[in-house]
Scaffold this active site. Structure first.
Site, PDB file in Angstrom:
ATOM      1  N   TYR A   1      15.528  -3.506 -32.567  1.00  0.00           N
ATOM      2  CA  TYR A   1      15.386  -2.022 -31.985  1.00  0.00           C
ATOM      3  C   TYR A   1      14.362  -1.410 -31.870  1.00  0.00           C
ATOM      4  O   TYR A   1      13.611  -1.448 -33.050  1.00  0.00           O
ATOM      5  CB  TYR A   1      16.338  -1.050 -31.867  1.00  0.00           C
ATOM      6  CG  TYR A   1      16.685  -0.051 -31.792  1.00  0.00           C
ATOM      7  CD1 TYR A   1      18.087   0.041 -30.286  1.00  0.00           C
ATOM      8  CD2 TYR A   1      16.129   1.055 -31.300  1.00  0.00           C
ATOM      9  CE1 TYR A   1      18.434   0.601 -29.524  1.00  0.00           C
ATOM     10  CE2 TYR A   1      16.847   1.941 -30.615  1.00  0.00           C
ATOM     11  CZ  TYR A   1      18.070   1.507 -29.687  1.00  0.00           C
ATOM     12  OH  TYR A   1      17.761   2.065 -29.017  1.00  0.00           O
TER      13      TYR A   1
ATOM     14  N   TYR B   1      13.656   1.778 -21.430  1.00  0.00           N
ATOM     15  CA  TYR B   1      14.681   2.082 -22.722  1.00  0.00           C
ATOM     16  C   TYR B   1      15.586   2.183 -22.110  1.00  0.00           C
ATOM     17  O   TYR B   1      16.170   3.226 -21.408  1.00  0.00           O
ATOM     18  CB  TYR B   1      14.004   3.318 -22.841  1.00  0.00           C
ATOM     19  CG  TYR B   1      15.119   4.048 -23.864  1.00  0.00           C
ATOM     20  CD1 TYR B   1      15.579   3.651 -25.503  1.00  0.00           C
ATOM     21  CD2 TYR B   1      15.810   4.859 -23.385  1.00  0.00           C
ATOM     22  CE1 TYR B   1      16.130   4.151 -26.106  1.00  0.00           C
ATOM     23  CE2 TYR B   1      16.987   5.800 -24.247  1.00  0.00           C
ATOM     24  CZ  TYR B   1      16.804   5.612 -25.689  1.00  0.00           C
ATOM     25  OH  TYR B   1      17.241   6.284 -26.168  1.00  0.00           O
TER      26      TYR B   1
END
Lengths: 393, 477
Positions: free
Chosen positions: A296, A346
């Site tokens: 991440y 995103y």
């Protein structure tokens, strides 16, 4: 050693996404439904066969609207995970637990938003009226002083990391360079064919010092969904299954959302360490077994911390680990081969789960040879989650 | 001969001329010295403690070096139009220049040379000489002339005690560099009034802490059973399990544990870019708060800090004590450097040595007390209405206050018996209320033989550099 009993019994059998854009031109609900339909088509099932849903508490599209839009006759499982970007791998974990235990047959994990053209997380939390909940009270310990965004909270950890470990802004920049190199090869990425250099990174403007603009992920409109079912059902479906070899959630001592500033040390990610311990114990794998990972990357500093928490290197040594291109294609551990959230889009980490599936299937635009087991992680600095996906045997 | 040449020749005819001696109305006095010390926050006992001073290098109480030029000042009556004197050479040149439109004035340099310290009971006199009138110069403020005077101070017995070189700029308003045009591509920053910051969410669990802030008490949660101190609040003690939650009033002292500088996004209530700290209190817990008076370059993990208070939000509802009530936020500045009780010897001081950073909150009281204790009754230093009328944003420090603070900064660091030989400053941005002044300094030269050292000092605020100065001192060998 504790092994999760549902491990190895469920698989991701379908992935679907909308295009990733800066202005989708349609509702968040439509994005969610398009992604869900695409995931079902990918797997080769009818949306009406779905009887479970799992998503984020931050998701604005309620399960009832997904049910209506997909024409689902009944749902036997619907679950939500809190703490924003910490949730993506946990949606798959909940789905895997549901199908492995017989609670549901097909569970869709979904996340969709107009995060760029609608409410932008990077704009901060100003304008929220002060309330009385414990969560709002928590926010207040930083918001009145101007720390209003995830970037501002992460920057506080990053400064300390630089001080204690001698990490530099250039070290953070190497993560951005790797992500953008991978995105440059990915037609679905916003930054397709737009690699950057370390110099570009260093010259980009400050967002919250020590974070430059190019340390920060994009803001995106889009939707991403994954379909989860049992390993048995998976055998009859269109795509090679990505087995859920392990999945974990993690929250750790003295957690304060993304602002755990009162821990003895603030240079690690103990909640990710909690995930790492479960992932290794359940999968029986070790860092050496992993050829690629999706870590991440809302902000670059925590990619370094994750390499340390999962044991790819020792605490404080991630800067040395990545120094010679180890996380780029051709390196020891190519990371975020889709381009990550800095390069591709995103989507609160859900697009990273999809990339993990593609690596297992062997269909990534940046395919890593021998990627039999792919590690995927959720948001960092917050209570989080992680996944180990593997090739079916 | 054009007008400007004619003006210059008439003005320069006065160069070298000398005014009438200005005799102090009152002797140097201990009460006035004590008031000065209070205004500057200078606790050097050589100025106020007869016993200490008697045993010191001075052999008795002395007036601080920076007070040299305050004693002959004419006082409040001279501020009235009828009370103005005009027979000194500077006043004569000013009259000439003002007649030609050079009506603006700004002080540029002040250089005090100290022959010896003054003692209570001495009566001073000053004689001013016009040293120079510059050619017409183009400055940022406008075209103008620099006027330099030197005033020689002596006791009425004729003993020379020191000199003041003073330089002002007389300029034509409106002839300076054009104000910078608004760049249409640059978005206007949002208003920085702190009342526009997000209000905290005050609930039953954290009420006691926010109530404390309103009283300027830095409260941190404390378990009444096991006395554990932690942060932020929780209704239950994770250590002993008690729900009996109280608080400890922290000392307000701590150290910088981590920091950021927020540049984006820019929201109302803050003046960007903003340095924000994670402060580790000496009681243990860490908290986030504004950092005051430090630039990004000065931020250093471990730097000692002390709390101050920002009454940020007025009440939205009268009497409210929740988030609708008045809000006060703690914020932190570098800890005020402590006065050194023993005087350093020349051999202990090295060239390049840095003074600790000193951030001074500037309040209307400090400005007014500074002006009055240096016997400067000009209205712009104590009367906000008149300061506004004269085009100033607010009242501001008079020069003697700035110099007095500079003297305190250096002597606090070197010790009470260091002898100040010269105080020289170049003046810049005004020091208005609520703009903290940040002092930094370093030793630029040291001669261990004579004990003479020069310390360079800068005081800056958000408008820029307020003073750049040097303090010349003599240290014990």
């Amino acid at each position: 050693m504790t092994k999760h009993t549902y491990a190895g019994k469920a698989a991701i059998v379908g992935i679907g996404a909308t295009e990733f854009s800066k202005s989708s031109g349609r509702s968040e609900l439509q994005l969610a439904l398009e992604a869900c339909v695409a995931a079902c088509e990918d797997a080769g099932i009818e949306p009406s066969q779905v009887n479970g849903l799992s998503t984020f508490t931050m998701e604005t599209n309620p399960e009832s609207e997904i049910l209506r839009g997909l024409g689902i006759p009944e749902l036997t499982h619907f679950s939500r995970i809190h703490f924003g970007g910490g949730a993506p791998c946990a949606t798959v974990q909940y789905a895997a637990m549901a199908v492995a235990s017989g609670v549901a047959d097909y569970v869709l994990c979904y996340r969709a938003f107009n995060e760029r053209s609608g409410r932008r997380f990077g704009a901060g939390v100003q304008g929220r009226p002060a309330g009385v909940t414990a969560e709002e009270a928590q926010f207040s310990w930083t918001s009145s002083y101007g720390l209003l965004t995830p970037a501002s909270w992460v920057a506080m950890f990053a400064t300390r990391m630089m001080y204690e470990y001698g990490v530099t802004s250039e070290d953070f920049g190497r993560v951005a360079v790797a992500d953008r190199r991978h995105a440059a090869n990915n037609p679905a990425a916003h930054f397709y064919e737009q690699p950057i250099t370390l110099e570009d990174h260093q010259k980009s403007r400050w967002i919250v010092e020590p974070l430059h603009l190019l340390d920060c992920c994009q803001e995106t409109d889009g939707g991403q969904a994954m379909l989860v079912t049992t390993v048995e059902r998976a055998r009859d479906l269109k795509q090679p299954a990505a087995i859920v070899e392990a999945a974990a959630q993690g929250m750790a001592d003295d957690q304060h959302m993304m602002r755990s500033f009162n821990r003895d040390s603030i240079v690690g990610l103990p909640e990710m360490g909690t995930c790492a311990r479960q992932i290794w114990e359940t999968s029986g794998l070790a860092p050496n077994d992993i050829k690629t990972a999706v870590l991440y990357d809302h902000f670059t500093p925590f990619v370094l911390a994750q390499l340390e928490e999962f044991g790819f290197c020792k605490p404080g040594e991630a800067k040395d680990f990545i120094a010679d291109g180890a996380i780029e294609m051709g390196g020891r551990l190519p990371v975020n081969t889709h381009g990550g959230q800095l390069g591709e889009a995103y989507l609160h980490g859900m697009n990273g789960v999809a990339e993990g599936v593609r690596q297992v299937r062997g269909t990534s635009v940046n395919q890593v040879d021998g990627a039999e087991h792919v590690l995927v992680t959720g948001g960092t600095g917050v209570p989080t989650s992680a996944l180990m996906l593997g090739v079916a045997r | 001969m054009d007008v400007s040449e004619d003006l210059l020749s008439r003005a320069r005819a006065l160069v070298g001329s000398q005014g009438q001696p200005l005799v102090a109305r009152h002797a140097v006095g201990t009460a006035a010295i004590a008031d000065w010390c209070d205004a500057m926050g200078d606790d050097n006992p050589c100025y106020t403690d007869p016993e200490y001073a008697a045993k010191s290098v001075h052999g008795g109480i002395v007036a601080p070096a920076a007070t040299l030029d305050i004693w002959v000042r004419p006082g409040l009556p001279a501020q009235s139009p009828s009370g103005r004197r005009g027979d000194d050479p500077q006043s004569k040149v000013i009259a000439l220049l003002e007649a030609e439109g050079f009506v603006g004035v700004v002080a540029v340099n002040s250089e005090l040379e100290i022959e010896r310290y003054l003692r209570p009971g001495e009566v001073l006199q000053g004689v001013q000489v016009l040293e120079d009138v510059s050619e017409e110069k183009q400055t940022g403020l406008g075209t103008g002339h620099f006027l330099t005077t030197r005033t020689r101070y002596s006791t009425t017995d004729g003993e020379h005690v020191g000199d003041l070189l003073f330089r002002i700029l007389k300029f034509k308003p409106g002839t300076g560099s054009a104000p910078k045009g608004e760049d249409s591509d640059t978005p206007k920053p949002p208003p920085s009034d702190p009342s526009m910051r997000p209000r905290p969410a005050i609930n039953r669990d954290n009420q006691a802490l926010w109530d404390g802030y309103r009283r300027h008490e830095l409260r941190v949660p404390q378990c009444r059973s096991c006395k554990r101190v932690f942060f932020p609040s929780s209704p239950r003690c994770a250590e002993c399990g008690s729900f009996d939650m109280g608080y400890l009033v922290a000392s307000g002292k701590g150290a910088l544990y981590s920091h950021v500088v927020v540049n984006y996004p820019q929201v109302p209530g803050f003046a960007y870019p903003i340095p924000v700290g994670l402060i580790e209190l000496e009681e243990g817990p860490r908290m986030v708060a504004d950092l005051v008076g430090v630039t990004r370059e000065q931020l250093a993990i471990g730097m000692p800090l002390e709390v101050e208070w920002l009454d940020s939000h007025p009440a939205l509802e009268p009497g409210a004590t929740d988030s609708q009530g008045p809000i006060t936020l703690p914020r932190f500045r570098p800890a005020t450097p402590q006065r050194r009780p023993e005087t350093r010897r020349a051999a202990e001081v090295s060239e390049g040595e840095q003074l600790p950073i000193w951030v001074l909150p500037v309040t209307p009281t400090r400005i007014t007390a500074g002006a009055l204790s240096t016997r400067d009754f000009q209205d712009v230093h104590h009367d906000r209405d008149l300061a506004h009328k004269k085009g100033s944003a607010d009242i501001f420090f008079n020069i003697n206050t700035s110099i007095g603070l500079m003297e305190r900064y250096v002597t606090d660091w070197l010790g009470p018996e260091v002898l100040v030989r010269a105080l020289r400053v170049k003046l810049g941005a005004p020091a208005y209320p609520y703009n903290p002044l940040t002092f930094t300094g370093s030793v630029t030269s040291i001669d261990t033989g004579s004990g003479r050292a020069v310390v360079e000092v800068t005081a800056k605020n958000k408008l820029g550099s307020h003073i750049n100065g040097t303090v010349e001192v003599e240290l014990p060998r």
